[in-house]
Scaffold this motif. Structure first.
Motif, short mmCIF file in Angstrom:
data_model
loop_
_atom_site.label_atom_id
_atom_site.label_comp_id
_atom_site.label_asym_id
_atom_site.label_seq_id
_atom_site.Cartn_x
_atom_site.Cartn_y
_atom_site.Cartn_z
N MET A 131 39.46 33.29 37.43
CA MET A 131 40.57 32.37 37.70
C MET A 131 41.54 32.36 36.52
SD MET A 131 40.35 31.42 40.69
CE MET A 131 40.63 29.88 41.52
N HIS A 132 41.00 32.43 35.32
CA HIS A 132 41.86 32.48 34.13
C HIS A 132 42.67 33.77 34.14
CE1 HIS A 132 42.98 33.26 29.95
NE2 HIS A 132 43.06 31.96 29.86
N ASP A 133 42.03 34.88 34.46
CA ASP A 133 42.73 36.17 34.52
C ASP A 133 43.79 36.16 35.61
OD1 ASP A 133 41.06 36.98 32.48
OD2 ASP A 133 39.72 38.13 33.78
N ALA A 134 43.53 35.46 36.70
CA ALA A 134 44.50 35.36 37.79
C ALA A 134 45.76 34.62 37.33
CB ALA A 134 43.88 34.65 38.99
N LYS A 135 45.60 33.66 36.45
CA LYS A 135 46.76 32.95 35.91
C LYS A 135 47.65 33.89 35.11
CE LYS A 135 44.32 28.59 35.72
NZ LYS A 135 43.60 27.63 34.89
N THR A 136 47.02 34.87 34.45
CA THR A 136 47.77 35.87 33.71
C THR A 136 48.42 36.87 34.66
OG1 THR A 136 46.18 35.66 31.89
CG2 THR A 136 47.57 37.62 31.88
N ALA A 137 47.72 37.24 35.73
CA ALA A 137 48.23 38.21 36.71
C ALA A 137 49.39 37.65 37.53
CB ALA A 137 47.10 38.66 37.65
N ALA A 138 49.39 36.35 37.75
CA ALA A 138 50.44 35.71 38.56
C ALA A 138 50.95 34.46 37.82
CB ALA A 138 49.90 35.34 39.93
N PRO A 139 51.67 34.67 36.71
CA PRO A 139 52.14 33.52 35.95
C PRO A 139 53.07 32.63 36.77
CG PRO A 139 53.14 35.56 35.15
CD PRO A 139 52.13 35.94 36.17
N GLY A 140 52.86 31.34 36.62
CA GLY A 140 53.68 30.36 37.33
C GLY A 140 53.11 29.93 38.65
N TYR A 141 52.17 30.70 39.19
CA TYR A 141 51.56 30.36 40.47
C TYR A 141 50.38 29.43 40.28
CZ TYR A 141 54.07 33.70 43.42
OH TYR A 141 55.02 34.35 44.15
N GLY A 171 43.86 41.67 42.20
CA GLY A 171 44.84 42.56 42.83
C GLY A 171 45.79 41.81 43.76
N PHE A 172 45.24 40.88 44.54
CA PHE A 172 46.04 40.05 45.42
C PHE A 172 47.07 39.25 44.62
CE2 PHE A 172 46.82 36.04 47.62
CZ PHE A 172 47.16 36.46 48.91
N CYS A 173 46.63 38.67 43.51
CA CYS A 173 47.53 37.86 42.67
C CYS A 173 48.64 38.72 42.06
CB CYS A 173 46.73 37.17 41.56
SG CYS A 173 45.61 35.90 42.17
N LYS A 174 48.29 39.92 41.60
CA LYS A 174 49.29 40.83 41.02
C LYS A 174 50.35 41.20 42.06
CE LYS A 174 46.47 42.97 37.44
NZ LYS A 174 45.78 44.19 37.01
N ARG A 179 55.83 40.92 44.30
CA ARG A 179 56.74 40.71 45.43
C ARG A 179 57.66 39.53 45.21
NH1 ARG A 179 53.23 39.90 50.24
NH2 ARG A 179 51.51 40.12 48.83
N LYS A 180 57.14 38.47 44.60
CA LYS A 180 57.94 37.25 44.43
C LYS A 180 57.57 36.58 43.11
CE LYS A 180 59.28 33.07 46.86
NZ LYS A 180 58.99 32.14 47.94
N PRO A 181 58.17 37.05 42.01
CA PRO A 181 57.85 36.44 40.70
C PRO A 181 58.32 34.99 40.63
CG PRO A 181 59.21 38.41 40.45
CD PRO A 181 59.11 38.12 41.90
N MET A 182 57.52 34.16 40.02
CA MET A 182 57.89 32.75 39.80
C MET A 182 58.77 32.67 38.55
SD MET A 182 56.61 30.90 42.15
CE MET A 182 56.17 29.24 41.76
N ARG A 183 59.73 31.80 38.61
CA ARG A 183 60.62 31.66 37.45
C ARG A 183 60.50 30.30 36.85
NH1 ARG A 183 65.21 34.79 40.58
NH2 ARG A 183 64.21 36.78 40.37
#
Length: 183
Positions: A131-141, A171-174, A179-183
């Motif tokens: 879960m921590h790594d997912a925060k890095t893979a999809a920052p802002g989500y 992979g899903f998070c990346k 596709r839609k980066p959070m800003r």
């Protein structure tokens, strides 16, 4: 500034010299409430490498240094337990409460076994490190919302066998972030 002198208490010095100092999980600093941090510190000290540690509500209240009435303290602990059950946010251990007994279970022992919550809702288990790594893979989500979305997709696909649920989730998070980066 060229020099800095720090005076340590005798017990801190002895602990450092004897290498008897506890490490903190990096997610300790993500705990928002001082009460949660104190609960983690106590669990880290007492649970350590053991599979679990139990403590009564009144003793936990004393160790936390809380002056709240017992009913208020109980509600606070219950809220932490519910949040951990829903999101697994408590570092290193899972925390539950039943009949004024708080149980801290070491998550490192849980990694080898399926998570009871995942069994109940038939979802792949994702450990806190992932879960921590997912925060890095999809920052802002919100990774917990992404997890729910991923599990829904997994169910829609007919629950295919996953060699690595953690890798599939990352992979899903990346892909989502690409596709839609959070800003």
């Amino acid at each position: 500034m060229l020099d800095l002198e720090i005076t340590l208490s005798e017990w801190v010095y002895c602990s450092v010299i004897s290498k008897n100092v506890l490490t903190l999980h990096r997610d300790y600093f993500r705990l928002r409430k001082p009460f949660e941090r104190r609960m983690y510190e106590l669990a880290r000290k007492h649970c350590g490498m053991k599979d679990e540690w139990k403590i009564g509500l009144e003793l936990l209240q004393k160790k936390c240094g809380s002056n709240s009435p017992l009913r208020v303290f109980r509600a606070l602990v219950k809220k932490v337990c519910e949040h951990d059950a829903a999101h697994g946010h408590f570092p290193d251990c899972a925390v539950t409460m039943a009949d004024d007994v708080i149980l801290f279970r070491n998550r490192s022992g849980l990694k080898a076994k399926p998570d009871p919550v995942s069994i109940a809702n038939d979802s792949p288990y994702i450990d806190p490190e992932t879960m921590h790594d997912a925060k890095t893979a999809a920052p802002g989500y919100d990774v917990y919302a992404l997890y729910d979305e991923w599990v829904s997709w997994w169910h829609d696909m007919g629950k295919p066998e996953l060699k690595s649920p953690a890798g599939a989730f990352i992979g899903f998070c990346k892909k989502r972030h690409e596709r839609k980066p959070m800003r």
